[in-house]
Design a protein around this motif. Structure first.
Motif, mmCIF file in Angstrom:
data_model
loop_
_atom_site.group_PDB
_atom_site.id
_atom_site.type_symbol
_atom_site.label_atom_id
_atom_site.label_comp_id
_atom_site.label_asym_id
_atom_site.label_seq_id
_atom_site.Cartn_x
_atom_site.Cartn_y
_atom_site.Cartn_z
ATOM 1 N N GLY A 14 38.850 41.249 30.184
ATOM 2 C CA GLY A 14 39.010 42.564 29.987
ATOM 3 C C GLY A 14 40.393 43.059 30.418
ATOM 4 O O GLY A 14 41.208 43.834 29.785
ATOM 5 N N ASP A 15 40.946 42.469 31.564
ATOM 6 C CA ASP A 15 42.273 42.968 31.993
ATOM 7 C C ASP A 15 43.239 42.324 31.065
ATOM 8 O O ASP A 15 44.291 43.026 30.864
ATOM 9 N N ARG A 16 43.155 41.272 30.593
ATOM 10 C CA ARG A 16 44.090 40.590 29.964
ATOM 11 C C ARG A 16 44.063 41.380 28.408
ATOM 12 O O ARG A 16 45.082 41.436 27.767
ATOM 13 N N ILE A 17 42.924 41.720 27.762
ATOM 14 C CA ILE A 17 43.118 42.710 26.630
ATOM 15 C C ILE A 17 43.592 43.898 26.629
ATOM 16 O O ILE A 17 44.495 44.163 25.905
ATOM 17 N N ARG A 18 43.391 44.286 27.882
ATOM 18 C CA ARG A 18 44.220 45.746 28.109
ATOM 19 C C ARG A 18 45.588 45.461 28.298
ATOM 20 O O ARG A 18 46.537 46.008 27.629
ATOM 21 N N LEU A 19 46.032 44.415 28.930
ATOM 22 C CA LEU A 19 47.534 44.110 29.071
ATOM 23 C C LEU A 19 48.301 43.660 27.906
ATOM 24 O O LEU A 19 49.320 44.155 27.456
ATOM 25 N N GLY A 20 47.340 42.946 26.852
ATOM 26 C CA GLY A 20 47.897 42.524 25.697
ATOM 27 C C GLY A 20 48.186 43.719 24.743
ATOM 28 O O GLY A 20 48.951 43.904 23.845
ATOM 29 N N ARG A 21 47.085 44.661 24.779
ATOM 30 C CA ARG A 21 47.494 46.200 24.211
ATOM 31 C C ARG A 21 48.807 46.719 24.472
ATOM 32 O O ARG A 21 49.536 47.200 23.767
ATOM 33 N N THR A 22 48.995 46.794 25.958
ATOM 34 C CA THR A 22 50.413 47.164 26.399
ATOM 35 C C THR A 22 51.611 46.611 26.094
ATOM 36 O O THR A 22 52.675 47.366 26.244
ATOM 37 N N LEU A 23 51.318 45.187 25.719
ATOM 38 C CA LEU A 23 52.672 44.300 25.552
ATOM 39 C C LEU A 23 52.943 44.554 24.059
ATOM 40 O O LEU A 23 53.939 43.820 23.693
ATOM 41 N N GLN A 24 51.982 45.022 23.266
ATOM 42 C CA GLN A 24 52.435 45.213 22.021
ATOM 43 C C GLN A 24 53.773 46.070 21.672
ATOM 44 O O GLN A 24 53.839 46.799 22.499
ATOM 45 N N LYS A 25 54.413 45.677 20.769
ATOM 46 C CA LYS A 25 55.539 46.583 20.528
ATOM 47 C C LYS A 25 55.496 47.522 19.142
ATOM 48 O O LYS A 25 55.264 46.806 18.102
ATOM 49 N N SER A 51 36.443 49.593 25.466
ATOM 50 C CA SER A 51 36.674 50.321 26.716
ATOM 51 C C SER A 51 35.595 49.547 27.642
ATOM 52 O O SER A 51 35.946 49.401 28.828
ATOM 53 N N GLN A 52 34.351 49.324 27.217
ATOM 54 C CA GLN A 52 33.274 48.654 27.869
ATOM 55 C C GLN A 52 33.924 47.369 28.351
ATOM 56 O O GLN A 52 33.645 46.819 29.606
ATOM 57 N N ILE A 53 34.375 46.439 27.430
ATOM 58 C CA ILE A 53 34.874 45.408 27.856
ATOM 59 C C ILE A 53 36.001 45.489 28.908
ATOM 60 O O ILE A 53 36.136 44.694 30.073
ATOM 61 N N GLU A 54 37.008 46.288 28.791
ATOM 62 C CA GLU A 54 38.227 46.475 29.637
ATOM 63 C C GLU A 54 37.601 46.888 31.044
ATOM 64 O O GLU A 54 38.405 46.567 32.012
ATOM 65 N N ARG A 55 36.760 47.610 31.052
ATOM 66 C CA ARG A 55 36.125 48.066 32.375
ATOM 67 C C ARG A 55 34.806 47.141 33.025
ATOM 68 O O ARG A 55 34.323 47.480 33.953
ATOM 69 N N ASN A 56 34.835 45.974 32.481
ATOM 70 C CA ASN A 56 34.103 44.707 32.670
ATOM 71 C C ASN A 56 32.506 45.343 32.775
ATOM 72 O O ASN A 56 31.890 44.792 33.629
ATOM 73 N N GLN A 57 32.028 45.805 31.740
ATOM 74 C CA GLN A 57 31.018 46.403 31.646
ATOM 75 C C GLN A 57 29.992 45.665 30.501
ATOM 76 O O GLN A 57 28.974 45.982 30.317
ATOM 77 N N ARG A 58 30.750 44.802 29.688
ATOM 78 C CA ARG A 58 30.266 44.034 28.746
ATOM 79 C C ARG A 58 30.872 42.809 28.661
ATOM 80 O O ARG A 58 32.107 42.654 28.683
ATOM 81 N N HIS A 59 30.018 41.709 28.158
ATOM 82 C CA HIS A 59 30.383 40.461 27.972
ATOM 83 C C HIS A 59 31.288 40.252 26.542
ATOM 84 O O HIS A 59 30.977 41.158 25.546
ATOM 85 N N VAL A 60 31.948 39.253 26.509
ATOM 86 C CA VAL A 60 32.448 38.965 25.289
ATOM 87 C C VAL A 60 32.311 37.659 24.734
ATOM 88 O O VAL A 60 31.935 36.617 25.419
ATOM 89 N N CYS A 61 31.687 37.586 23.432
ATOM 90 C CA CYS A 61 31.224 36.330 22.856
ATOM 91 C C CYS A 61 32.431 35.495 22.413
ATOM 92 O O CYS A 61 33.641 36.139 22.258
ATOM 93 N N ASP A 62 32.368 34.184 22.025
ATOM 94 C CA ASP A 62 33.508 33.455 21.623
ATOM 95 C C ASP A 62 33.974 34.067 20.466
ATOM 96 O O ASP A 62 35.294 33.722 20.243
ATOM 97 N N ALA A 63 33.273 34.352 19.504
ATOM 98 C CA ALA A 63 33.819 34.813 18.284
ATOM 99 C C ALA A 63 34.809 36.028 18.373
ATOM 100 O O ALA A 63 35.834 36.113 17.732
ATOM 101 N N GLU A 64 34.224 36.822 19.068
ATOM 102 C CA GLU A 64 34.956 38.235 19.609
ATOM 103 C C GLU A 64 36.394 37.766 20.179
ATOM 104 O O GLU A 64 37.320 38.348 19.914
#
Length: 86
Positions: A14-25, A51-64
């Motif tokens: 979740g934290d890395r997804i948020r960081l990845g969004r902010t690192l986009q140009k 939002s749920q993933i970034e707030r650590n409220q939802r799991h992410v499957c491998d395909a996602e």
């Protein structure tokens, strides 16, 4: 008594997804990330889910996880907190 399905609560990306969004140009919003993933064929991805993933409220499957890595142009390993290379 309810059994736990996962040994780890939440997710580790979740934290890395948020960081990845902010690192986009330029940086992208959750809605823009959801649109990118929907464009790749996963129509069920929404801003709310991200939002749920970034707030650590939802799991992410491998395909996602694979879709997130492609949409953010980063490695799956980086999303899981391994190393510093995108």
């Amino acid at each position: 008594m309810r059994r736990k399905l996962f040994l780890i609560s939440g997710n580790i990306c979740g934290d890395r997804i948020r960081l990845g969004r902010t690192l986009q140009k330029p940086p992208i919003t959750q809605d823009e990330l959801a649109q990118r993933i929907q464009f790749m064929g996963y129509e069920n991805m929404t801003k709310r889910i991200i939002s749920q993933i970034e707030r650590n409220q939802r799991h992410v499957c491998d395909a996602e996880l694979l879709l997130f890595s492609k949409a953010l142009n980063v490695s799956m390993e980086w999303l899981c907190g391994e190393g510093t290379d995108l």
